[in-house]
Design an enzyme around this catalytic site. Structure first.
Site, short mmCIF file in Angstrom:
data_model
loop_
_atom_site.label_atom_id
_atom_site.label_comp_id
_atom_site.label_asym_id
_atom_site.label_seq_id
_atom_site.Cartn_x
_atom_site.Cartn_y
_atom_site.Cartn_z
CG LEU A 13 -6.50 -2.69 -10.42
CD1 LEU A 13 -6.85 -3.23 -11.93
CD2 LEU A 13 -7.66 -1.52 -10.16
CG HIS A 14 -2.78 -5.76 -4.68
ND1 HIS A 14 -1.97 -6.56 -3.81
CD2 HIS A 14 -2.64 -4.67 -4.50
CE1 HIS A 14 -1.47 -5.78 -3.08
NE2 HIS A 14 -1.69 -4.56 -3.51
CG ASP A 15 -4.48 -2.10 -2.35
OD1 ASP A 15 -4.08 -3.27 -1.97
OD2 ASP A 15 -4.20 -0.98 -2.48
#
Length: 339
Positions: free
Chosen positions: A247-249
């Site tokens: 999700l941090h992408d």
């Protein structure tokens, strides 16, 4: 905190250390030394390098603690330097080649301009495409990126397993790792819980070399399935879903789309485990606060607080539960359940 001028000086010249580290790794000096003590000229001869300049580089590598130099211009690898050898089980070689390599070095030069105009993703500014697209067209970057993900995975998996060591998986029969690469983390979880069956959802091109998948080497080939697909389109049905450093992408709306696709196929009461470098509160130093700036340069994503991940879960139909940490809080597991 020490002398302010010394602190600022260390920050200014920190790039020298990381570039010396990168050069020694890229040129193969750590692998050439192996477990032996060798003369710098002999290492230079083996690697087809200039002897005088090789000695100066190796002397600098010794100055930053990666090699040990004696009085005869011979060197041995230190414990820290061994982590730069390609055959070390916890090798950080791939991580070094990616993060200090030319692509990631170049994207950081756009940081001031991004802050000025409020538009992140320096990879697009520098190369005209997203990092994943660049990997699909540049084989050299793809190989380095793949090796770096393996470098990261070992440390991240150990932190996740420790954070979940007391977690009750008894109500979970199947678990799907969304964007799980070649399955190191998912296979490690399945190996630790004999009743679990696992699935790894990943892009077809990541799975096209079966010999690199982790299921067989971790002894769970009979309980893990690799599913080619696109997490922005659909996810397999499962009792639980995990996502490590996925999700941090992506930006918030992209994250909601990924989580909604999982929710659409999830079993009743399914569990969700988001495994990330969770940003702590104000005034607390943490790797996530630095990694967040790298993500600003690398793409559209960001590092988030536990509350921010929970807000995304809530938007996507998952009820936030809690966050689990290992003794080292470098990573957290933010848990949710399907409403």
């Amino acid at each position: 905190m020490g002398d302010p001028a010394e602190l600022v000086g260390d920050l200014i010249f920190g790039r020298w250390r990381s570039q010396i580290l990168h050069a020694g790794t890229r040129l193969g000096i750590f692998d050439a030394l192996g477990d032996a003590r060798r003369d710098a000229a002999a290492v230079a001869g083996e690697l087809s390098l200039d002897p005088a300049l090789t000695y100066r580089l190796m002397r600098a590598l010794s100055a930053i603690g990666l090699l040990d130099e004696d009085g005869a211009r011979s060197f041995a690898v230190t414990d820290a330097g061994r982590l730069l050898q390609s055959d070390h089980p916890e090798s950080m070689r791939g991580m070094t080649l990616l993060e200090e390599g030319p692509e990631h070095y170049a994207i950081w030069t756009h940081l001031p301009d991004m802050i000025r105009d409020g538009r992140q993703n320096a990879f697009d500014r520098e190369f005209g495409r997203h990092a994943f697209e660049h990997a699909n067209t540049d084989e050299g970057y793809a190989q380095v990126f793949d090796a770096a993900m393996s470098s990261y995975s070992g440390l991240q998996t150990s932190l996740v397993l420790e954070a979940l060591k007391d977690y009750d998986f008894s109500g979970v029969g199947s678990i799907c790792d969304i964007g799980g690469g070649r399955g190191h983390m998912l296979c490690s979880i399945v190996a630790a819980h004999g009743h679990l069956k696992g699935m790894v959802l990943e892009r077809p091109e990541v799975l096209d070399e079966p010999e690199k998948l982790w299921a067989a080497s971790l002894g769970v080939a009979d309980r893990v399935e690799f599913v080619p697909g696109d997490m922005f389109e659909a996810a397999p049905a499962a009792d639980a879903y995990c996502m490590k450093m996925i999700l941090h992408d992506w930006d918030d709306d992209e994250c909601v789309s990924i989580l909604q696709n999982a929710a659409a196929q999830a079993a009743s009461g399914a569990r969700l485990m988001v495994m990330e470098h969770v940003v702590p509160g104000p005034g607390e130093p943490h790797f996530a606060k630095l990694f967040d700036i790298h993500m600003m340069c690398w793409g559209t994503g960001r590092e988030r607080t536990a509350e921010e991940y929970m807000a995304i879960m809530d938007r996507a139909g998952w009820e936030p539960v809690t966050t689990h940490y290992a003794a080292n809080p470098m990573m957290g597991v933010v848990e949710g359940r399907l409403r």
